[in-house]
Motif scaffolding. Structure first.
Motif, PDB file in Angstrom:
ATOM      1  N   PRO A 298       0.655  -1.377   0.005  1.00  0.00           N
ATOM      2  CA  PRO A 298       0.317  -0.290   0.014  1.00  0.00           C
ATOM      3  C   PRO A 298       0.881   1.390   0.290  1.00  0.00           C
ATOM      4  O   PRO A 298       0.738   2.177  -0.712  1.00  0.00           O
ATOM      5  N   SER A 299       2.249   1.552   1.135  1.00  0.00           N
ATOM      6  CA  SER A 299       2.722   2.401   1.457  1.00  0.00           C
ATOM      7  C   SER A 299       3.511   2.759  -0.092  1.00  0.00           C
ATOM      8  O   SER A 299       3.406   4.075  -0.658  1.00  0.00           O
ATOM      9  N   THR A 300       4.035   1.911  -0.364  1.00  0.00           N
ATOM     10  CA  THR A 300       4.948   1.469  -2.057  1.00  0.00           C
ATOM     11  C   THR A 300       4.337   2.012  -3.189  1.00  0.00           C
ATOM     12  O   THR A 300       4.446   2.497  -3.803  1.00  0.00           O
ATOM     13  N   GLY A 301       3.028   1.849  -3.126  1.00  0.00           N
ATOM     14  CA  GLY A 301       2.152   1.248  -4.134  1.00  0.00           C
ATOM     15  C   GLY A 301       1.787   2.627  -4.649  1.00  0.00           C
ATOM     16  O   GLY A 301       1.801   3.160  -5.178  1.00  0.00           O
ATOM     17  N   GLN A 302       0.900   3.226  -3.850  1.00  0.00           N
ATOM     18  CA  GLN A 302       0.255   5.255  -3.188  1.00  0.00           C
ATOM     19  C   GLN A 302       1.519   5.944  -3.858  1.00  0.00           C
ATOM     20  O   GLN A 302       1.308   6.673  -5.010  1.00  0.00           O
ATOM     21  N   TRP A 303       2.917   6.125  -3.802  1.00  0.00           N
ATOM     22  CA  TRP A 303       3.555   6.622  -4.396  1.00  0.00           C
ATOM     23  C   TRP A 303       4.479   6.218  -5.582  1.00  0.00           C
ATOM     24  O   TRP A 303       4.474   7.015  -6.167  1.00  0.00           O
ATOM     25  N   ILE A 304       4.079   4.938  -5.528  1.00  0.00           N
ATOM     26  CA  ILE A 304       4.844   4.877  -7.625  1.00  0.00           C
ATOM     27  C   ILE A 304       3.047   5.171  -8.417  1.00  0.00           C
ATOM     28  O   ILE A 304       3.884   6.279  -9.130  1.00  0.00           O
ATOM     29  N   GLY A 305       2.250   5.043  -7.829  1.00  0.00           N
ATOM     30  CA  GLY A 305       0.878   5.612  -8.609  1.00  0.00           C
ATOM     31  C   GLY A 305       1.410   7.305  -8.766  1.00  0.00           C
ATOM     32  O   GLY A 305       0.493   7.027  -9.570  1.00  0.00           O
ATOM     33  N   CYS A 306       0.513   7.586  -7.475  1.00  0.00           N
ATOM     34  CA  CYS A 306       1.021   9.293  -7.299  1.00  0.00           C
ATOM     35  C   CYS A 306       2.596   9.569  -8.281  1.00  0.00           C
ATOM     36  O   CYS A 306       2.014  10.716  -9.371  1.00  0.00           O
ATOM     37  N   ALA A 307       3.387   9.229  -8.406  1.00  0.00           N
ATOM     38  CA  ALA A 307       4.543   9.748  -9.409  1.00  0.00           C
ATOM     39  C   ALA A 307       4.173   9.362 -10.231  1.00  0.00           C
ATOM     40  O   ALA A 307       4.232   9.999 -11.220  1.00  0.00           O
ATOM     41  N   LEU A 308       3.919   8.030 -11.019  1.00  0.00           N
ATOM     42  CA  LEU A 308       3.938   7.767 -12.611  1.00  0.00           C
ATOM     43  C   LEU A 308       2.620   8.765 -13.304  1.00  0.00           C
ATOM     44  O   LEU A 308       2.245   9.053 -14.299  1.00  0.00           O
ATOM     45  N   GLY A 309       1.116   8.514 -12.284  1.00  0.00           N
ATOM     46  CA  GLY A 309       0.113   9.633 -12.770  1.00  0.00           C
ATOM     47  C   GLY A 309       0.331  11.227 -12.908  1.00  0.00           C
ATOM     48  O   GLY A 309      -0.088  11.579 -14.098  1.00  0.00           O
ATOM     49  N   ASP A 310       1.265  11.720 -12.291  1.00  0.00           N
ATOM     50  CA  ASP A 310       1.998  12.776 -11.689  1.00  0.00           C
ATOM     51  C   ASP A 310       2.461  12.923 -13.744  1.00  0.00           C
ATOM     52  O   ASP A 310       2.554  13.961 -14.077  1.00  0.00           O
ATOM     53  N   LEU A 311       3.455  11.716 -13.433  1.00  0.00           N
ATOM     54  CA  LEU A 311       4.058  11.990 -15.418  1.00  0.00           C
ATOM     55  C   LEU A 311       3.241  12.423 -16.748  1.00  0.00           C
ATOM     56  O   LEU A 311       3.208  12.647 -17.764  1.00  0.00           O
ATOM     57  N   ALA A 312       2.073  11.424 -15.729  1.00  0.00           N
ATOM     58  CA  ALA A 312       1.191  10.193 -17.191  1.00  0.00           C
ATOM     59  C   ALA A 312       0.357  11.638 -17.598  1.00  0.00           C
ATOM     60  O   ALA A 312      -0.242  11.674 -18.451  1.00  0.00           O
ATOM     61  N   GLY A 313      -0.279  12.459 -16.509  1.00  0.00           N
ATOM     62  CA  GLY A 313      -0.973  13.105 -16.915  1.00  0.00           C
ATOM     63  C   GLY A 313      -0.949  14.642 -18.111  1.00  0.00           C
ATOM     64  O   GLY A 313      -1.836  14.247 -18.440  1.00  0.00           O
ATOM     65  N   PRO A 314      -0.270  15.480 -18.159  1.00  0.00           N
ATOM     66  CA  PRO A 314      -0.115  15.928 -19.542  1.00  0.00           C
ATOM     67  C   PRO A 314       0.367  15.278 -20.250  1.00  0.00           C
ATOM     68  O   PRO A 314      -0.517  16.261 -21.468  1.00  0.00           O
ATOM     69  N   MET A 315       0.707  14.349 -19.794  1.00  0.00           N
ATOM     70  CA  MET A 315       1.535  14.026 -21.279  1.00  0.00           C
ATOM     71  C   MET A 315       0.048  13.787 -22.203  1.00  0.00           C
ATOM     72  O   MET A 315      -0.113  13.625 -23.799  1.00  0.00           O
ATOM     73  N   VAL A 316      -0.734  13.073 -21.452  1.00  0.00           N
ATOM     74  CA  VAL A 316      -2.161  11.955 -21.638  1.00  0.00           C
ATOM     75  C   VAL A 316      -3.040  13.296 -22.393  1.00  0.00           C
ATOM     76  O   VAL A 316      -3.519  13.587 -23.234  1.00  0.00           O
ATOM     77  N   VAL A 317      -3.253  14.751 -21.365  1.00  0.00           N
ATOM     78  CA  VAL A 317      -3.955  16.084 -22.115  1.00  0.00           C
ATOM     79  C   VAL A 317      -3.036  16.599 -23.517  1.00  0.00           C
ATOM     80  O   VAL A 317      -3.909  17.027 -23.990  1.00  0.00           O
ATOM     81  N   SER A 318      -1.997  16.951 -23.409  1.00  0.00           N
ATOM     82  CA  SER A 318      -1.362  16.959 -24.419  1.00  0.00           C
ATOM     83  C   SER A 318      -1.652  16.063 -25.830  1.00  0.00           C
ATOM     84  O   SER A 318      -1.788  16.871 -26.783  1.00  0.00           O
ATOM     85  N   LEU A 319      -1.033  15.256 -25.340  1.00  0.00           N
ATOM     86  CA  LEU A 319      -1.435  14.153 -26.783  1.00  0.00           C
ATOM     87  C   LEU A 319      -3.241  14.567 -27.294  1.00  0.00           C
ATOM     88  O   LEU A 319      -3.416  14.213 -28.630  1.00  0.00           O
ATOM     89  N   CYS A 320      -4.151  14.508 -25.894  1.00  0.00           N
ATOM     90  CA  CYS A 320      -5.711  14.237 -26.887  1.00  0.00           C
ATOM     91  C   CYS A 320      -5.888  15.857 -27.466  1.00  0.00           C
ATOM     92  O   CYS A 320      -6.315  15.831 -28.822  1.00  0.00           O
ATOM     93  N   LEU A 321      -4.983  16.678 -26.712  1.00  0.00           N
ATOM     94  CA  LEU A 321      -5.292  18.298 -27.425  1.00  0.00           C
ATOM     95  C   LEU A 321      -5.008  18.326 -28.632  1.00  0.00           C
ATOM     96  O   LEU A 321      -5.509  18.700 -29.873  1.00  0.00           O
ATOM     97  N   GLN A 322      -3.679  17.702 -28.909  1.00  0.00           N
ATOM     98  CA  GLN A 322      -3.042  17.877 -30.185  1.00  0.00           C
ATOM     99  C   GLN A 322      -3.327  16.908 -31.479  1.00  0.00           C
ATOM    100  O   GLN A 322      -3.845  17.797 -32.929  1.00  0.00           O
ATOM    101  N   LYS A 323      -4.451  15.613 -31.316  1.00  0.00           N
ATOM    102  CA  LYS A 323      -4.885  15.076 -31.817  1.00  0.00           C
ATOM    103  C   LYS A 323      -6.728  15.991 -32.112  1.00  0.00           C
ATOM    104  O   LYS A 323      -6.899  16.051 -33.383  1.00  0.00           O
ATOM    105  N   THR A 324      -7.144  16.921 -31.285  1.00  0.00           N
ATOM    106  CA  THR A 324      -8.221  16.746 -31.576  1.00  0.00           C
ATOM    107  C   THR A 324      -8.009  18.575 -32.397  1.00  0.00           C
ATOM    108  O   THR A 324      -9.261  18.868 -33.507  1.00  0.00           O
ATOM    109  N   LEU A 325      -6.347  19.034 -31.931  1.00  0.00           N
ATOM    110  CA  LEU A 325      -6.781  20.097 -33.204  1.00  0.00           C
ATOM    111  C   LEU A 325      -6.498  19.499 -35.056  1.00  0.00           C
ATOM    112  O   LEU A 325      -6.649  20.440 -34.853  1.00  0.00           O
ATOM    113  N   GLN A 326      -4.930  18.919 -34.471  1.00  0.00           N
ATOM    114  CA  GLN A 326      -5.063  17.856 -36.006  1.00  0.00           C
ATOM    115  C   GLN A 326      -6.003  17.711 -36.738  1.00  0.00           C
ATOM    116  O   GLN A 326      -6.560  18.255 -37.822  1.00  0.00           O
ATOM    117  N   ALA A 327      -7.486  17.116 -36.130  1.00  0.00           N
ATOM    118  CA  ALA A 327      -8.778  16.815 -36.198  1.00  0.00           C
ATOM    119  C   ALA A 327      -9.776  18.086 -37.070  1.00  0.00           C
ATOM    120  O   ALA A 327     -10.358  18.360 -37.328  1.00  0.00           O
TER     121      ALA A 327
END
Length: 329
Positions: A298-327
């Protein structure tokens, strides 16, 4: 004898006084009878009864010492702590211990920040470059490969990244102290609590899986909010500084005059983009912490999941916005 004297006294008073005083004499007689009954000797108890309180004495606790009573109190306190009864209201204590204001400049934290920043900008230089298949550009490619990579630019970028991260951490410490001063104690405790330890405590309660994921995600959302807010404040401050004090171009290049309205619009778009990325980082960090806390410890998984989500969130949003603008185009 006391009764006979009382009757004679009443007869004498009735002969000497008028008929209007009969009621008061009756009251005094009743009061005298009560007082006489209270002070009646043992021989007249068959008329008035016994009014002495009955007290029963017991010496069963004479053999109980102080050690036994202390052990009994301790055992009762342990039982109440382990199995609290529903009708006993216990107040929850909030232990708020903020970290030092300049904790980002401590040796361990500063060393980790420095190593991470250097690896971020120097690792791309180690990637091999693909050679061109054109024979005409062979000499040009050979001359470029013979050149040494520029190590000054990554060093400058690393220094800027270190300054940015230390500023974010220091801003978070300031926000923590503001939260302790201006919000309730319960909310400040939720914002400043140790989220990995909280996830470990929730795992020990035996909650269902979906409830546990929701609780950990909710706790991570609150605990990670101040960090995201500090990052948003620093990024917006940098963009405002760049818009107010634009970069000076060399003398050979002409400076383009930009209107204030267009500059303000550009700044607004950048602020909106920063806000969207920070919000996505917060949401993805909460979701990742809830999921990973079930898959790993629980403690280690929470820390790892928080770090991965912190990095993946802006990348996913940027990718979705880029595809929307291209469309749209």
């Amino acid at each position: 004898m006391a009764g006979i004297a009382l009757v004679l006294d009443l007869l004498k008073k009735s002969q000497s006084k008028q008929h209007s005083l009969h009621s008061s004499s009756i009251l005094s007689a009743s009061a005298a009878a009560v007082s006489a009954a209270a002070a009646a000797p043992f021989a007249s108890r068959f008329l008035f009864g016994s009014f002495e309180p009955r007290v029963a004495y017991c010496d069963a606790a004479a053999g109980i010492d102080d050690d036994y009573l202390g052990a009994l109190r301790k055992m009762s306190a342990d039982v109440l702590q382990r199995e609290p009864f529903p009708y006993i209201s216990t107040s929850k204590e909030y232990n708020i211990q903020p970290k030092p204001l300049f904790s980002a400049f401590e040796f361990r934290a500063l060393a980790m920040t420095t190593v991470r920043s250097l690896l971020m900008f120097y690792l791309p230089l180690l990637e091999p470059k693909t050679a061109s298949e054109d024979d005409d550009d062979f000499l040009n490619n050979a001359s470029e490969e013979s050149r040494r990579p520029d190590l000054i630019v990554p060093l400058k970028k690393s220094a800027k990244q270190i300054a940015r991260e230390t500023t974010v951490v220091t801003t978070r410490r300031v926000l923590e102290r503001l939260a302790m001063s201006y919000v309730s104690q319960r909310m400040a405790w939720k914002l400043l609590k140790d989220v990995p330890q909280s996830a470990l405590r929730k795992a020990q309660r035996g909650l269902p899986t979906h409830v546990y994921i929701f609780k950990v995600s909710q706790t991570t959302l609150r605990g990670h909010f101040l960090g995201i807010s500090a990052s948003w404040v620093v990024q917006v401050g940098i963009e405002i500084y760049r818009s107010v004090f634009p970069k000076v171009k060399p003398e050979g290049e002409e400076e383009e005059q930009v209107e204030i309205s267009e500059q303000a619009k550009d700044l607004g778009n950048k602020v909106v983009g920063i806000t969207v990325r920070c919000g996505a980082s917060l949401v993805f960090a909460a979701i990742g912490a809830g999921i990973c806390s079930c898959l790993i410890r629980p403690s280690t998984g929470q820390w790892i999941g928080c770090a991965l989500g912190d990095l993946a969130g802006p990348m996913v949003v940027s990718l979705c916005l880029q595809k929307t603008l291209q469309a749209d185009h």
